[in-house]
Design a protein around this motif. Structure first.
Motif, PDB file in Angstrom:
ATOM      1  N   CYS A   1       0.849  -1.208   0.000  1.00  0.00           N
ATOM      2  CA  CYS A   1       0.000   0.000   0.000  1.00  0.00           C
ATOM      3  C   CYS A   1       0.880   1.253   0.000  1.00  0.00           C
ATOM      4  N   SER A   2       0.633   2.140  -0.933  1.00  0.00           N
ATOM      5  CA  SER A   2       1.487   3.327  -1.091  1.00  0.00           C
ATOM      6  C   SER A   2       1.308   4.335   0.028  1.00  0.00           C
ATOM      7  N   GLY A   3       0.178   4.296   0.739  1.00  0.00           N
ATOM      8  CA  GLY A   3      -0.076   5.316   1.752  1.00  0.00           C
ATOM      9  C   GLY A   3      -0.144   4.768   3.162  1.00  0.00           C
ATOM     10  N   GLN A   4       0.230   3.520   3.352  1.00  0.00           N
ATOM     11  CA  GLN A   4       0.040   2.842   4.654  1.00  0.00           C
ATOM     12  C   GLN A   4      -1.424   2.957   5.083  1.00  0.00           C
ATOM     13  N   ALA A   5      -2.313   2.910   4.092  1.00  0.00           N
ATOM     14  CA  ALA A   5      -3.749   3.011   4.371  1.00  0.00           C
ATOM     15  C   ALA A   5      -4.351   1.641   4.648  1.00  0.00           C
ATOM     16  N   ILE A   6      -3.606   0.568   4.335  1.00  0.00           N
ATOM     17  CA  ILE A   6      -4.079  -0.790   4.630  1.00  0.00           C
ATOM     18  C   ILE A   6      -3.169  -1.352   5.702  1.00  0.00           C
ATOM     19  N   MET A   7      -3.746  -1.717   6.803  1.00  0.00           N
ATOM     20  CA  MET A   7      -2.952  -2.193   7.939  1.00  0.00           C
ATOM     21  C   MET A   7      -3.502  -3.533   8.416  1.00  0.00           C
ATOM     22  N   PRO A   8      -2.676  -4.285   9.163  1.00  0.00           N
ATOM     23  CA  PRO A   8      -3.176  -5.548   9.694  1.00  0.00           C
ATOM     24  C   PRO A   8      -4.406  -5.291  10.563  1.00  0.00           C
ATOM     25  N   GLY A   9      -5.399  -6.186  10.456  1.00  0.00           N
ATOM     26  CA  GLY A   9      -6.635  -5.996  11.217  1.00  0.00           C
ATOM     27  C   GLY A   9      -6.947  -7.202  12.084  1.00  0.00           C
ATOM     28  N   PRO A  10      -7.984  -7.089  12.896  1.00  0.00           N
ATOM     29  CA  PRO A  10      -8.339  -8.204  13.771  1.00  0.00           C
ATOM     30  C   PRO A  10      -8.850  -9.380  12.938  1.00  0.00           C
ATOM     31  N   CYS A  11      -8.666 -10.575  13.418  1.00  0.00           N
ATOM     32  CA  CYS A  11      -9.160 -11.803  12.764  1.00  0.00           C
ATOM     33  C   CYS A  11      -8.568 -11.984  11.369  1.00  0.00           C
ATOM     34  N   GLY A  12      -7.444 -11.338  11.072  1.00  0.00           N
ATOM     35  CA  GLY A  12      -6.781 -11.597   9.793  1.00  0.00           C
ATOM     36  C   GLY A  12      -7.312 -10.810   8.620  1.00  0.00           C
ATOM     37  N   VAL A  13      -8.338  -9.975   8.817  1.00  0.00           N
ATOM     38  CA  VAL A  13      -8.843  -9.163   7.700  1.00  0.00           C
ATOM     39  C   VAL A  13      -8.244  -7.761   7.822  1.00  0.00           C
ATOM     40  N   PRO A  14      -7.557  -7.268   6.769  1.00  0.00           N
ATOM     41  CA  PRO A  14      -6.907  -5.956   6.885  1.00  0.00           C
ATOM     42  C   PRO A  14      -7.926  -4.842   7.136  1.00  0.00           C
ATOM     43  N   ILE A  15      -7.406  -3.731   7.647  1.00  0.00           N
ATOM     44  CA  ILE A  15      -8.246  -2.548   7.880  1.00  0.00           C
ATOM     45  C   ILE A  15      -7.846  -1.489   6.858  1.00  0.00           C
ATOM     46  N   PHE A  16      -8.860  -0.832   6.295  1.00  0.00           N
ATOM     47  CA  PHE A  16      -8.593   0.246   5.328  1.00  0.00           C
ATOM     48  C   PHE A  16      -8.885   1.594   5.982  1.00  0.00           C
ATOM     49  N   ASP A  17      -7.924   2.533   5.871  1.00  0.00           N
ATOM     50  CA  ASP A  17      -8.085   3.865   6.454  1.00  0.00           C
ATOM     51  C   ASP A  17      -8.143   4.884   5.309  1.00  0.00           C
ATOM     52  N   ARG A  18      -9.371   5.352   5.042  1.00  0.00           N
ATOM     53  CA  ARG A  18      -9.593   6.240   3.892  1.00  0.00           C
ATOM     54  C   ARG A  18      -8.774   7.523   3.988  1.00  0.00           C
ATOM     55  N   GLU A  19      -8.505   7.958   5.238  1.00  0.00           N
ATOM     56  CA  GLU A  19      -7.764   9.208   5.459  1.00  0.00           C
ATOM     57  C   GLU A  19      -6.349   9.158   4.877  1.00  0.00           C
ATOM     58  N   LYS A  20      -5.818   7.945   4.732  1.00  0.00           N
ATOM     59  CA  LYS A  20      -4.423   7.854   4.276  1.00  0.00           C
ATOM     60  C   LYS A  20      -4.314   7.419   2.814  1.00  0.00           C
ATOM     61  N   CYS A  21      -5.440   7.127   2.208  1.00  0.00           N
ATOM     62  CA  CYS A  21      -5.383   6.560   0.853  1.00  0.00           C
ATOM     63  C   CYS A  21      -5.065   7.647  -0.160  1.00  0.00           C
TER      64      CYS A  21
END
Ligand SMILES: Cc1cc2nc3c(=O)[nH]c(=O)nc-3n(C[C@H](O)[C@H](O)[C@H](O)COP(=O)(O)OP(=O)(O)OC[C@H]3O[C@@H](n4cnc5c(N)ncnc54)[C@H](O)[C@@H]3O)c2cc1C
Ligand code: SF4
Ligand code: SF4
Length: 608
Positions: free
Chosen positions: A551-571
């Motif tokens: 991810c170019s903006g560190q907008a996708i990070m490790p999430g709970p239960c193995g599903v990544p988290i997407f942070d629109r603020e950083k995309c």
């Protein structure tokens, strides 16, 4: 709402379309050349919707032969356009590895050894070998160094100044209105929704814009282009397997820099052999520089940001950059399938232009000139149909637009380039030899290579590190990163011998600082997430989780239960997650498990 022509995306392709069209919509006496069908009694209604928050925020691309631009603007004086300069010096440099961490094959190591041994006789300086000659297919003599952001603002000023067309930034088109296989316009994005798209406070459904013709120029990862490809499929034998992410900095060069405006430097070989670099100098001691990370770089941790810093720190480049300051940065995907990625160019009620229509030339690395030219060709065809009073059917658009495109240099040169990069499927050395062969023989000779969807190429982290980091150590590093919720790539690069980046707070800044300061990223509230992990259960089984590392903006990070988290603020809307996923969709094995939809926000910089 009804208009006559609805356009999606304001990149160079749409610049070519609207520049050509708008000049013909008003007669010499100031009266409209065509009456609107959608609003009888009014002039032709042409509206362009651009996703980004202002004109020129969503584009890139900086050195171009500029052939089609010069046809549209005869006598074009670069001094009129901010950050533009004529190309003056061109260099292609092969970068040796000064730190010893690059993954080089035996063949490359042998070549490096020879270059070092014969540096007394060869142009090897600052750990780089400057090619004594630039193949004609790569040269951009008489071309232009541009900031596409600044150029598109300049174009936008002229197009809007005509009074004949409207361009609305900050207005993403969410979907095409497809009725009985005919495109009847577009629907804009819903506002006042939660992250999942459910109606919330202030819900305003996206407006339907009905149009006789929808012009789709939404670039390589645009939502409308993707929807049309899903619905109509690609022509037989075509595919969109090959991608790259281009990440770039715009930099104030230090006072001691001696690079003249118009200087063009291309690099290969470092930080990894698969990564290509560029440095272009604008007037005012400003430079655009960056790297391309291709989808055939078979790494599950192919993060661009850290590689970009190691690339800048190469002695060949750092001597010009040391003491410089970051102005802005950005990243964007490139569709590198070229002519073989071409979708159906027209259908009833729609036409495709620009990179999303397969126009980018994968031999010459030129996208802007071609995109602009396809926009001009469509505008000429549309004017022909308007004058003849003929409707925008598939058949008429084939005759008026596709025939023009097929007869043009864009088609001729894209045919030459069609198989230029096949060799890269088998490695970088084969790829470079293949490109050389294609370029020097005008496309008659190529080195073959079988292309496949990016997710099928991506190895496991263990396979990628094999021979350099033992599997048990990879497992330990992975567990440590997981415990701290950190992406894997930094730890693996440290372990592979890449030195830590000594941040200087000016040019060498952390990715977070670049996001907050240089990049000016923003995401307005009230819109749905535009990056969606389609099948969470697939993410839970996914080992590599490439989407996080790439991810170019560190907008996708490790999430709970193995599903990544997407942070629109950083995309930053680079679209790289669309092809940086290692798992196929259960319902469509050609595609990966991420959806990249229409969305708002992103970078606020018109210099990129
Ligand atoms: C880092 C980098 C460097 C490059 N360098 C060069 C170079 O030196 N020379 C060169 O010739 N080419 C270069 N390219 C390639 C060049 O940028 C592209 O080929 C060119 O911009 C394609 O133009 P386009 O108009 O087709 O699409 P784009 O430039 O991608 O424009 C598409 C527009 O559509 C908008 N859009 C997308 N989705 C929607 C939606 N749903 N609704 C409304 N609007 C939407 C986008 O915001 C964007 O403004 C480079 C690319 C990158 C990433
Ligand atoms: S989006 Fe793709 S790469 Fe990311 S976790 Fe899910 S399956 Fe894996
Ligand atoms: S989440 Fe945003 S920044 Fe990250 S890869 Fe996808 S589009 Fe790029």
């Amino acid at each position: 709402m009804g208009v006559d022509i609805a356009c999606v995306g304001f990149g160079p392709a749409m610049g070519g379309f609207l520049t050509t069209l708008s000049r013909q919509l008003t007669k010499e006496d100031g009266t409209p050349a065509f009456e609107s069908v959608a609003a009888p009694g009014m002039p032709l209604q042409v509206i362009c919707y651009e996703r980004a928050d202002d004109l020129g925020f969503g584009v890139s691309g900086v050195v171009t032969p500029g052939r089609s631009l010069r046809v549209s603007f005869p006598g074009l004086d670069p001094a009129q356009i901010p950050m533009a300069a004529p190309v003056k010096h061109e260099t292609v440099a092969y970068l040796l590895d000064p730190v010893g961490a690059s993954r080089r094959s035996f063949a490359l190591r042998a070549a490096d050894g020879l270059l070092r041994a014969f540096r007394w006789a060869l142009p090897v300086r600052n750990h780089a070998f400057e090619l004594p000659w630039i193949p004609s297919f790569l040269a951009k003599h008489e071309g232009l160094v541009l900031s596409m952001g600044q150029f598109m603002q300049w174009v936008g000023g002229q197009v809007l100044g005509s009074g004949a067309v409207q361009v609305w930034p900050s207005t993403p088109a969410a979907m095409a209105l497809i009725e009985d296989n005919k495109v009847a316009g577009v629907r804009l994005l819903d506002q006042g929704v939660d992250k999942q798209g459910n109606a919330a406070d202030g819900f305003t459904p996206g407006m339907d814009i009905r149009a006789a013709l929808t012009v789709v120029g939404d670039g390589p990862v645009g939502a409308i282009g993707q929807q049309l490809d899903d619905h109509f499929g690609l022509p037989d034998g075509h595919h969109q397997h090959d991608w790259a992410v281009g990440m770039k900095f715009v930099v104030d060069l230090p006072a001691h820099a001696i690079l003249e405006p118009g200087t063009v430097i291309h690099t290969l070989g470092y930080p990894e052999p698969e990564i290509f670099g560029f440095l272009y100098v604008h007037p005012g001691r400003i430079a655009s520089l960056g790297i391309f990370v291709p989808s055939w770089f078979d790494s599950p941790v192919r993060t661009a940001y850290r590689y970009l810093q190691h690339w800048m720190l190469h002695p060949y480049l750092w001597r010009h950059l040391d003491g410089g300051t970051l102005r802005s940065w950005g990243a964007k995907s490139l569709l590198e399938s070229g002519r073989r990625g071409e979708p159906h160019l027209v259908g009833d009620g729609y036409a495709r232009i620009g990179e999303g229509s397969g126009s980018t030339n994968v031999l010459t690395g030129s996208g802007v000139d071609e995109a602009w030219a396809t926009g001009v060709q469509l505008a000429e065809g549309v004017l022909e149909l308007l004058r003849a009073g003929r409707p925008f059917t598939r058949e008429n658009l084939e005759q008026a637009y596709v025939a023009r495109r097929r007869a043009s240099w864009v088609e001729r040169e894209s045919r030459v380039a069609e198989r230029a990069r096949d060799g890269f499927q088998r490695g970088v050395v084969t790829g470079l030899i293949g490109m050389g062969l294609t370029g020097l023989t005008g496309g008659r000779l190529n080195l073959p290579g079988k292309s496949m969807p990016p997710h099928r190429r991506i190895p496991t982290v263990e396979d990628y590190c094999r021979g350099r980091i033992p599997p048990e150590e990879v497992a330990r590093i992975r567990a440590e990163c997981k415990a701290k919720d950190l992406p894997l790539h930094d730890a693996l690069m440290d372990r592979a011998g890449w030195p830590a980046i000594a941040f200087d707070g000016k040019l060498l800044v952390s990715q977070q600082d670049a996001l907050l300061t240089g990049g000016k990223v923003q995401a307005p509230a009230g819109y749905a997430d535009h990056v969606v992990f389609l099948h969470p259960e697939v993410c839970q089984r996914c080992g590599a989780q490439v989407c996080i590392d790439a991810c170019s903006g560190q907008a996708i990070m490790p999430g709970p239960c193995g599903v990544p988290i997407f942070d629109r603020e950083k995309c930053i809307h680079c679209g790289a997650c669309l092809w940086n996923c290692s798992q196929p969709r259960p319902d469509d094995p050609e595609r990966a498990n991420v959806a990249f939809r229409a969305g708002t926000g992103g970078l606020h910089s018109a210099e990129n």
